[in-house]
Design an enzyme around this catalytic site. Structure first.
Site, mmCIF file in Angstrom:
data_model
loop_
_atom_site.group_PDB
_atom_site.id
_atom_site.type_symbol
_atom_site.label_atom_id
_atom_site.label_comp_id
_atom_site.label_asym_id
_atom_site.label_seq_id
_atom_site.Cartn_x
_atom_site.Cartn_y
_atom_site.Cartn_z
ATOM 1 N N CYS B 409 0.443 -1.602 -0.011
ATOM 2 C CA CYS B 409 0.126 0.047 -0.068
ATOM 3 C C CYS B 409 0.450 1.504 -0.110
ATOM 4 C CB CYS B 409 -1.038 0.186 1.087
ATOM 5 S SG CYS B 409 -0.203 0.168 2.274
ATOM 6 N N HIS B 455 -1.941 0.746 7.208
ATOM 7 C CA HIS B 455 -2.599 1.179 6.016
ATOM 8 C C HIS B 455 -1.969 2.410 5.498
ATOM 9 C CE1 HIS B 455 -4.138 0.569 1.947
ATOM 10 N NE2 HIS B 455 -5.453 0.936 2.251
ATOM 11 N N ASP B 470 -7.961 5.647 -2.785
ATOM 12 C CA ASP B 470 -7.123 4.609 -2.179
ATOM 13 C C ASP B 470 -6.950 3.915 -3.284
ATOM 14 O OD1 ASP B 470 -5.630 2.447 -0.708
ATOM 15 O OD2 ASP B 470 -7.929 1.794 0.818
#
Lengths: 329, 665
Positions: B409, B455, B470
């Site tokens: 991520c 994250h 995202d």
């Protein structure tokens, strides 16, 4: 009680002092330890532990450790429980003196006087690690089972002849954790008798016959007190031969106090240069010797005389006289 | 009693006592083993073993200078291990070693005292590392053994006390609990530290205000609990569980940093939108970040909101914190516009990315369209979401976008922000946690958020507002829906709790966590706030200090009294025969004739009969009846004896009359 503080301060001070420290031997022969006699304070180990708890608390506060608080308080609770257990270890214990009877214990100087103290446990829990101490000696690690009795022989060192007061007894215990010391004072009016230390390897005591032979009739310090009819078995040197020569019959000379004695233990038989304690020491040795041999003996001390006799009673009387000689008792 | 002089170290320590001391120390050290470097543990335990061995062989103890050397060596080794000495953890390590060394040289009873006190302190230090149920249980053997050792070193080795030292210790600890409970509840808690708590350099895994390449991947390999959440109402759906942490806008080489802002310029908090209220129990992270769902609408005590809507604490969070928080679930906000750092891009690296961005920008002049194109690119170009990020060189974004196309991520988020900034769109990386697992064990319902939920995502300033993007969701939509375990390919080293498959072990762990949660809530989290809440529940909320002191003292006295009653008050089991006999003895004693301790019943009654000849028959009957009852074996006569004893007791006059009679005769 409060009024006495003002009306009779010195009396109040004395009674308070007595109540707190039991300086005078006023306790009856049986004492039950209760809260008004038992003191309790942390030991040095207890203080160290308390200090650790403070450190633990500060650490917990600073770092916000909830479990640290919990642990500190748990150990604090343990210390409190420990205090109760230590107190309980003495509480309601009954101390009895002189279980062996009315005779006071006796010992030669330098040996130990043995006082018997009995500790009676009326409770349903056992007592452990009790220490009984007097000024001259102590007994440690006394365990008394539940509803049981323990007779403790307290051996007290002796340094001087004479009458020795047992003095104040201290019962103390640090059981179970050693963080607290509970103690109680008990002061019985107990005494022991300390005989003079017998001289080692004393010269042979002067036998009465030998003395007679050496110094001649009537010499020495004995006063001729009279004559009595001869009985078979009387020592021949005692027979009044002069009287017999005059044809008056057989008589036996009787000396003051030494009637029938095999042995004379006399202050005046000793060399004049000897000191008082040396004399007493030698005389003690002679008395012991005489008693060992089962001889009859007489004892002459300045101002006191013991008539002839033998056996334990005679020995005891003689030794007591020697022990108390010139002590104003 | 002669008092011991202070220099008297006390009686020597015999061998069996040393074994007990070693056991107590070992039990105190054991829970620390998992927190200290292995060599510290091995050295500590070897020293204990050494002393026991020396004692066993009756060898003389080591000379003092060897121990002095060993202490210095330990200090140096700890300094080398931690890089500093004045701090919590090196101090614990040093204490651990010194306690063992102290045992090696222990000689006297006083050494025993200091060893046990040190062990008690050492037991508390393990709570620096965690205050779970397990830590509390791990401390129990130590507390028990230390207490037992206190008992044991009091008594000579052959004492019967030794046999039941443990039951005795346990009983006394139990008796300590009521007082401990009252103190725990009522002892005034303070909110801050008493003295400055040096922040330990040894970092915990967790978020921070810098993000180096590969860093989030490291964090997410940990199963540690980051925080737990108790929702008032239903928890938000998975896709909204964006827990906002540090916002990183400053790009420094390949490292993302948070922009330096102080507690000034508090932005207006959002008021409209879908409100969620919840309570967070945050594990210590040594950072200054509180976590809240995107976007926080309240601030906890001692915290402020930065212009980037981070919740920052005024001090580092070194202990567990519990706070109530409200959020408005929104993916777009515009209260504070982009700052200087949100636009800045170093012009030296990643030439391919910048060229590609310019090219793309020519095709999509609209910000929204451009951003969507960048997002689409991740899906179209078959990017792979994986923990196995390759080690990248200087141009990390270039390599990721055009060569490896594999990343985690953080790679997606930072590449995305990079591309946007290259096209002139303000953008920034937001780190935090995504997701959280509900634990509904035992009627509880709370969310566990673990480090593996860490994250990174992005925010871009488009059309007058910050919008959440995202990029990971384009590649691994399952990460949003079902967490890390669903998003990764087969065979990846997923941390245990991020895995999806159910197992009894996982259930067990969730059960344990539920216990721990209650524990955290009621025991560990019991702080000054909860204490104040308890007081106000008890109607003492605005009571004066004196009243509180009174309540505290009263409760302590009550608890102490309860235990005193328990320990001291024992109803003596009364044997009726003995009671009757004692009654007789007491009456005679009051009349002036106490029984001698060594006197048997028959002799005593004979003596009494001599003084009171008139009652000789009664006394004789009583003595014989008592003897039959106490020592007799003839069962048949027992009833007779019992009535005889009672008859004798009733026919014997009161003590006052006895005394009068004795005086007359």
């Amino acid at each position: 009680m409060i009024g006495q503080v003002f009306s009779d301060p010195s009396g109040w001070y004395k009674s308070t002092r007595q109540r707190f420290w039991r300086m005078a031997p006023t306790d009856p022969k049986s004492v039950r330890l209760t809260h008004n006699r038992i003191y309790i304070l942390p030991t040095s180990r207890g203080w160290a532990f308390a200090f650790t708890l403070v450190l633990m608390l500060l650490t917990s506060m600073n770092y916000g450790l909830s479990l640290g608080y919990a642990m500190t308080f748990l150990l604090g609770g343990l210390m409190h429980a420990g205090m109760l257990h230590t107190y309980r270890n003495l509480s309601r214990l009954v101390v009895d003196a002189a279980i062996s009877g009315e005779n006071e214990p006796a010992a030669f100087c330098g040996e130990h006087l043995v006082f018997q103290v009995s500790l009676r446990n009326l409770a349903t829990w056992g007592r452990h690690g009790v220490k009984l101490a007097a000024a001259g000696g102590f007994v440690e690690n006394i365990d008394i089972p539940a509803e049981g009795t323990k007779v403790v022989e307290l051996r007290v060192a002796t340094k001087r002849r004479g009458r020795l007061a047992l003095g104040r007894l201290t019962l103390d215990t640090t059981y179970p954790l050693g963080l607290w010391r509970a103690w109680a004072y008990v002061h019985f009016p107990l005494h022991g008798l300390v005989y003079p230390q017998p001289e080692t390897n004393p010269p042979q005591p002067p036998a009465i016959g030998a003395g007679e032979g050496a110094n001649g009739e009537g010499s020495g310090d004995d006063e001729l007190s009279g004559l009595r009819t001869y009985q078979p078995g009387d020592p021949l040197p005692r027979v009044a031969w002069k009287t017999a020569a005059r044809g008056l019959g057989l008589f036996t000379k009787e000396f003051e106090g030494s009637a029938g004695a095999d042995l004379r233990v006399s202050w005046w038989d000793l060399p004049p240069a000897m000191q008082v304690e040396e004399r007493l020491s030698r005389m003690t040795a002679w008395v012991v010797l005489a008693a060992q041999r089962g001889q009859q003996f007489v004892l002459y001390l300045p101002g006191a005389t013991l008539a002839a006799g033998r056996g334990e009673a005679q020995r005891g009387k003689a030794l007591a006289m020697l022990a108390l000689h010139d002590l104003g008792e | 009693m002669k008092r011991k002089s202070t220099s008297d170290p006390g009686p020597p320590l015999p061998g069996p006592h040393l074994v007990w001391l070693a056991a107590a120390i070992g039990c105190a050290q054991l829970p620390l083993l998992t927190h200290l470097p292995a060599w510290v543990g091995i050295t500590g335990f070897s020293l204990l073993a050494l002393r026991i061995m020396l004692e066993h062989r009756r060898s003389p103890s080591l000379p003092a200078w060897t121990l002095l050397l060993a202490c210095i060596a330990a200090g140096i080794a700890v300094r080398l291990q931690y890089g500093y000495l004045i701090g919590r953890e090196p101090c614990v390590a040093l204490l651990f070693l010194l306690v063992s060394m102290k045992l090696v040289e222990a000689k006297s009873s006083r050494d025993g005292t200091s060893l046990l006190c040190l062990s008690a302190f050492l037991t508390v230090t393990q709570f620096f590392y965690g205050q779970s149920v397990v830590s509390a249980l791990a401390a129990m053997p130590a507390v028990l053994t230390i207490t037992a050792a206190f008992i044991v070193i009091q008594h000579p080795a052959e004492s019967p006390i030794w046999r039941d030292a443990f039951p005795r210790a346990a009983r006394m600890l139990l008796q300590g609990i009521p007082l401990a409970f009252v103190f725990f509840l009522l002892f005034p808690r303070i909110s801050g530290p008493l003295w400055g708590v040096p922040t330990d350099n040894s970092g915990r895994t967790g978020l921070s205000d810098t993000m180096e390449p590969g860093w989030i991947r490291e964090v997410s390999l940990s199963d540690d609990v980051a925080f737990r959440v108790d929702f008032e109402g239903d928890p938000p759906p998975y896709g909204f569980r964006y827990w906002r942490g540090p916002v990183l806008s400053q790009l420094d080489g390949n490292v993302w940093r948070s922009a330096p802002v102080g507690p000034r310029n508090q932005p207006p908090l959002p008021a409209q939108g879908r409100h969620v209220a919840y309570t967070v129990i945050l594990e210590p992270n040594n950072q200054r970040y509180f976590l809240a769902l995107d976007l926080p609408s309240t601030t906890p005590d001692d915290a402020y909101v930065t212009p980037a809507f981070e919740l920052k604490s005024r001090t580092a969070i070194t202990r567990q914190v519990r706070y109530r928080q409200e959020s408005v679930l929104m993916a777009r906000h515009g209260a504070v516009g982009p700052g200087f750092f949100d636009k800045r891009l170093p012009q030296t690296r990643n030439p391919r990315t910048r060229a590609w961005s310019r090219e793309l920008r020519e095709r999509y002049p609209d910000d929204q369209a451009f951003t969507q194109a960048v997002m689409q690119n991740f899906a179209r170009e078959k990017f792979v979401y994986s923990l196995q990020g390759t080690v990248l060189g200087d141009d990390t974004v270039d390599e990721f976008l055009f060569d490896t196309k594999t990343g985690f991520c953080e790679h997606f988020a930072s590449a995305f922000v990079y591309v946007l900034r290259a096209a002139g769109i303000p953008a920034r990386v937001v780190t935090g946690y995504l997701g959280g697992e509900m634990n509904t064990v035992g009627g509880l319902s709370y969310m566990i958020v673990r480090q593996s939920d860490a994250h990174a995502w992005a925010e871009a300033w488009i059309g007058g507002g910050w919008q959440r993007f995202d990029p990971t969701s384009m590649v691994a939509p399952a990460r949003l829906e079902r967490g890390l375990g669903a998003a990764l390919r087969e065979g990846e080293g997923v941390p245990f709790f991020a895995r999806l498959e159910a197992s009894w072990w996982r259930d067990l762990r969730l059960n344990l966590d539920a216990v721990n949660y209650g524990w955290q809530r009621w025991v560990v989290g019991y702080n000054n706030e909860r204490q104040r809440a308890l007081w106000s529940d008890a109607g003492l909320g605005d009571a004066s200090v004196w009243k509180l002191i009174l309540v505290l003292t009263g409760s302590v006295v009550a608890a102490a009294g309860l235990i005193a009653l328990l320990v001291l008050y024992r109803r003596v089991r009364v044997d009726p025969v003995l009671a009757a006999w004692n009654k007789l003895g007491a009456r005679l004693a009051r009349a002036g004739l106490p029984r001698r301790p060594n006197e048997g019943p028959l002799a005593y009654c004979t003596r009494a009969a001599q003084r009171w000849p008139r009652h000789a028959a009664t006394l004789d009957a009583a003595a014989h009846a008592y003897c039959v009852l106490r020592y007799g074996r003839v069962m048949r006569s027992e009833d007779d004896a019992w009535s005889a004893l009672r008859r004798a007791l009733s026919s014997l006059p009161r003590s006052r009359r006895l005394r009068r009679e004795a005086a007359h005769s």
